[in-house]
Write a protein that holds these residues in place. Structure first.
Motif, short mmCIF file in Angstrom:
data_model
loop_
_atom_site.label_atom_id
_atom_site.label_comp_id
_atom_site.label_asym_id
_atom_site.label_seq_id
_atom_site.Cartn_x
_atom_site.Cartn_y
_atom_site.Cartn_z
N LEU A 154 126.54 93.83 57.36
CA LEU A 154 126.77 93.60 58.78
C LEU A 154 127.92 92.62 58.94
O LEU A 154 127.97 91.59 58.27
CB LEU A 154 125.51 93.01 59.43
CG LEU A 154 125.64 92.61 60.90
CD1 LEU A 154 125.63 93.83 61.81
CD2 LEU A 154 124.51 91.67 61.30
N GLN A 155 128.87 92.97 59.80
CA GLN A 155 129.96 92.05 60.13
C GLN A 155 129.93 91.79 61.62
O GLN A 155 129.96 92.73 62.42
CB GLN A 155 131.31 92.68 59.81
CG GLN A 155 131.61 92.84 58.34
CD GLN A 155 132.86 93.67 58.14
OE1 GLN A 155 132.77 94.88 58.04
NE2 GLN A 155 134.02 93.02 58.11
N LEU A 156 129.86 90.52 61.98
CA LEU A 156 129.95 90.15 63.39
C LEU A 156 131.32 89.56 63.62
O LEU A 156 131.75 88.69 62.86
CB LEU A 156 128.88 89.13 63.75
CG LEU A 156 127.43 89.57 63.54
CD1 LEU A 156 126.49 88.44 63.87
CD2 LEU A 156 127.11 90.79 64.38
N ASP A 157 132.00 90.06 64.63
CA ASP A 157 133.38 89.62 64.85
C ASP A 157 133.55 89.14 66.28
O ASP A 157 133.60 89.93 67.21
CB ASP A 157 134.32 90.81 64.54
CG ASP A 157 135.78 90.40 64.63
OD1 ASP A 157 136.05 89.18 64.73
OD2 ASP A 157 136.64 91.30 64.62
N ASN A 158 133.56 87.82 66.43
CA ASN A 158 133.85 87.19 67.71
C ASN A 158 132.93 87.65 68.85
O ASN A 158 133.39 88.03 69.93
CB ASN A 158 135.32 87.49 68.07
CG ASN A 158 135.90 86.39 68.95
OD1 ASN A 158 135.31 85.30 69.05
ND2 ASN A 158 137.01 86.67 69.59
N ILE A 159 131.63 87.59 68.59
CA ILE A 159 130.65 88.04 69.59
C ILE A 159 130.53 87.00 70.71
O ILE A 159 130.27 85.82 70.46
CB ILE A 159 129.26 88.22 68.96
CG1 ILE A 159 129.30 89.22 67.79
CG2 ILE A 159 128.23 88.64 70.01
CD1 ILE A 159 129.54 90.64 68.18
N VAL A 160 130.71 87.47 71.93
CA VAL A 160 130.58 86.61 73.10
C VAL A 160 129.49 87.17 74.00
O VAL A 160 129.39 88.38 74.17
CB VAL A 160 131.91 86.56 73.90
CG1 VAL A 160 131.74 85.82 75.21
CG2 VAL A 160 133.00 85.90 73.05
N LYS A 161 128.65 86.29 74.53
CA LYS A 161 127.65 86.74 75.51
C LYS A 161 127.54 85.75 76.65
O LYS A 161 127.26 84.56 76.43
CB LYS A 161 126.28 86.90 74.84
CG LYS A 161 125.16 87.28 75.80
CD LYS A 161 125.31 88.70 76.31
CE LYS A 161 124.38 88.98 77.49
NZ LYS A 161 124.54 90.34 78.03
N ASN A 162 127.79 86.23 77.83
CA ASN A 162 127.62 85.40 79.02
C ASN A 162 126.45 85.91 79.85
O ASN A 162 126.33 87.10 80.08
CB ASN A 162 128.87 85.46 79.90
CG ASN A 162 130.11 84.97 79.17
OD1 ASN A 162 130.00 84.17 78.25
ND2 ASN A 162 131.26 85.46 79.58
N TYR A 163 125.59 84.96 80.23
CA TYR A 163 124.58 85.30 81.23
C TYR A 163 125.11 84.73 82.54
O TYR A 163 124.92 83.56 82.81
CB TYR A 163 123.25 84.61 80.94
CG TYR A 163 122.52 85.10 79.71
CD1 TYR A 163 121.84 86.32 79.72
CD2 TYR A 163 122.46 84.32 78.55
CE1 TYR A 163 121.13 86.73 78.60
CE2 TYR A 163 121.74 84.74 77.44
CZ TYR A 163 121.09 85.95 77.47
OH TYR A 163 120.40 86.35 76.38
N GLY A 164 125.77 85.54 83.32
CA GLY A 164 126.40 84.99 84.51
C GLY A 164 127.37 83.90 84.10
O GLY A 164 128.27 84.13 83.31
#
Ligand SMILES: Nc1ncnc2c1ncn2[C@@H]1O[C@H](COP(=O)(O)OP(=O)(O)OP(=O)(O)O)[C@@H](O)[C@H]1O
Ligand SMILES: [Mg+2]
Lengths: 249, 333
Positions: free
Chosen positions: A8-18
């Protein structure tokens, strides 16, 4: 795809809740057969990241490459089909049905009769009894509804469930929070056994001793960013704690 | 307590309403002179047909954790459609399928199922896609579908069902029951099987218990909820079709009041309004129980409003029993 490409490679994961930036650009890899401890304080973003990998949440931006293919899971069903099993922090059991029904949730054994799929209850019960016995989980009857079981028994069902179904990557979000000493020891052994089969394991825990017992590598998340990514052999609990809290050395 | 004793107690708890039905039937048979007759019992079964069929769909939707208040109006609509097409008098158009007249049976039945299914589909779509509250969505349908019935009929009625359809409501000689009652029984058996022995029923029950868990497990929860609404509509459609045949026609207010009886039967039958709990055989027993009591009231010559009092008391009693059962179960575990 070779044995050396990460599972698994995660690349610059962004998550905004509002307006809340829960994840602010997470990147790391996990190899086949590797146990990775995902650490961080309350609210750091660990569960959010797990939900994104397992298809329950969509990332605001970023790339996920799993098993050599770029993925964009839109539901847990898709992640599951790709070989990602998850044990969530808040348990995912239906307490209104029995142990067997929960164990096989969505993957029931059926036999077709005139085209109609019929549940094979005996067969399923045998499988569950065996899985529970292997893990040393004691539950009086596989036919009692889960609502009557203890927190530890419930967590054991979830753990045994993913062990049984296997897959390529397992995500464990605080899997031992409700388990007793002996059950936790068995659980940690189980994680090592799974990893030895070449399955990647991500385990979230707040207990440093547990992390150092099973993990090959520690990834620390702080305020939605990777604050540390170190091999176990090259770090110490004190150092990891400092990464978690953000104190300077 | 041994596992066996425990299993027996669980079995009794699960089938409490059947026990209650037997006790009530026995009590009436002893207490009311003319009650103990084959004719009375077949009458109870026949009388249970319409509310019974409607209650099947309602129960499935409730077990899945939702609600469908529209079933009564849907039955009214399919009754009116059947009446207009296959009645000779009033606003009836008197269609026949000559020269193969019996074709009217499958054609009218499929039409009723389709009409009911479409309304169920629209209910389900609003609930699943727009995340609207099922109570509100189906309350709206309850109102507008009845409005549609009024509009279609212009407030008038259809009478004189064509004979090829009427035979569905006429008792067959040796068993004293009409095909309609058999349709209800077969529906209960079929849907009970579906709920207990197939992945569909298992998943519906689990969705009612914890929709997040089923979603995470990869079950297509939205699709199944949609299907449950379609089923409820389609089955209510069948109930309306049966109702039109029984009354040999349709009036604009045919079926009014059935929702509450179906509801009472579902609750008395052991279905929890919280979702995830309940079994269809129990619902059938609930319908039979209501009918048995209604029959007793008629035989004793009591005024009809007693039925309402008893209905209300029964629903409350069912709720009490439900909590009691839960407590016993917790002690068992
Ligand atoms: N559905 C949501 N809506 C809004 N904010 C959310 C939501 N879920 C999580 N958050 C926020 O995102 C941040 C990360 O939460 P997350 O649950 O991922 O933390 P965590 O690292 O798993 O913490 P813990 O150790 O307490 O389980 C927190 O600030 C949390 O309040
Ligand atoms: Mg968390």
């Amino acid at each position: 795809m070779t044995e050396t490409t990460p599972l698994l490679q995660l690349d610059n994961i962004v998550k905004n809740y509002g307006a809340i930036e829960a994840l602010r650009g997470i990147s790391f890899d996990i190899a086949r057969g590797e146990v990775l401890a995902l650490l961080g304080d309350n609210g750091a973003g660990k569960s959010t990241l797990v939900k994104i990998i397992s298809g329950g949440l969509e990332a605001t931006s970023g790339r996920i490459v799993f098993d050599g293919i770029e993925r964009n899971f839109t539901s847990p069903a898709e992640a599951k089909a790709a070989g990602i099993e998850t044990v969530y922090q808040d348990l995912s059991l239906c307490t209104n049905v029995d142990v067997v029904a929960n164990f096989f949730m969505g993957r029931e054994i059926v036999k077709r009769f005139l085209g109609v799929p019929i549940l094979q209850e005996r067969e399923m019960q045998t499988v569950v009894e065996k899985a529970m016995a292997n893990a040393g989980t004691r539950i009086p009857s596989m036919r009692t509804n889960v609502e009557h079981l203890s927190g530890g028994q419930r967590q054991a069902i979830e753990l045994n469930r993913f062990v049984h179904w296997g897959g390529k990557l397992v995500l464990l979000d605080e899997p031992f929070a409700a388990l007793g000493v002996e059950q936790t020891r068995r659980g940690l052994d189980m994680i090592k056994r799974i990893a030895a089969q070449g399955i990647g394991v991500v385990i979230i825990t707040h207990i440093m001793a547990q992390a150092f017992q099973v993990a090959d590598r520690m990834v620390v998340i702080r305020q939605g960013k990777v604050a540390g990514n170190v091999e176990r052999a090259k770090t110490s609990p004190d150092e990891v704690v400092r990464m978690i809290t953000g104190e300077s050395l | 307590m041994s596992a066996r004793q425990r299993a027996i107690i669980e079995f009794m708890l699960d089938n409490l309403v059947w026990l209650l039905l037997i006790v009530v039937l026995a009590a009436f048979s002893i207490g009311i002179p003319s009650y103990f007759q084959i004719g009375i019992f077949t009458n109870i079964i026949e009388d249970s047909t319409y509310v019974g069929v409607m209650a099947i769909g309602l129960a499935i939707v409730i077990i899945a954790g939702n609600m469908d208040l529209s079933v009564e109006s849907v039955a009214g609509l399919t009754a009116m459609v059947t009446g207009i097409l296959f009645c000779n008098g009033g606003i009836g158009l008197g269609y026949t399928m000559a020269p193969v007249e019996w074709l009217a049976i499958p054609v009218s039945l499929l039409l009723a199922i389709a009409v009911g299914g479409i309304i169920g589909f629209s209910n389900g779509l609003l609930v699943v896609k727009l995340r609207m509250n099922a109570f509100i969505v189906t309350l709206a349908s309850y109102i507008w579908v009845r409005g549609l019935v009024l509009a279609l009929s212009g407030g008038r009625s259809a009478q004189g069902m064509v004979p090829e359809l009427r035979i569905i409501g006429i008792p067959i000689d040796p068993i004293l029951l009409p095909p309609s009652a058999l349709i209800a029984i077969v529906s209960f058996i079929g849907f009970s099987f579906l709920m207990r022995r197939t992945p569909f029923g298992r998943h519906i029950t689990m969705i009612g218990g914890n929709p997040i868990a089923t979603f995470r497990a990869g079950i297509k929860t939205d699709r199944l909820i949609l299907v449950s609404f379609i089923l409820a509509g389609a089955v209510a459609g069948i109930a309306g079709w049966l109702l039109a045949i029984r009354t040999s026609g349709a009036t604009a207010n045919l079926g009014v009041g059935m929702l509450f009886k179906a509801f009472a039967a579902v609750v008395i039958g052991g279905v929890s309004l919280k979702g995830g709990i309940g079994q269809l055989p129990g619902v059938y027993a609930g319908v039979l129980l209501l009918s048995a009591i209604q029959t007793a009231i008629n035989l004793m010559g009591l005024p009809a409003h007693y039925t309402q009092l008893i209905l209300g008391a029964l629903v409350l009693a069912a709720m009490l029993i439900d909590t009691l059962k839960l407590q016993i179960r917790q002690r068992l575990a």
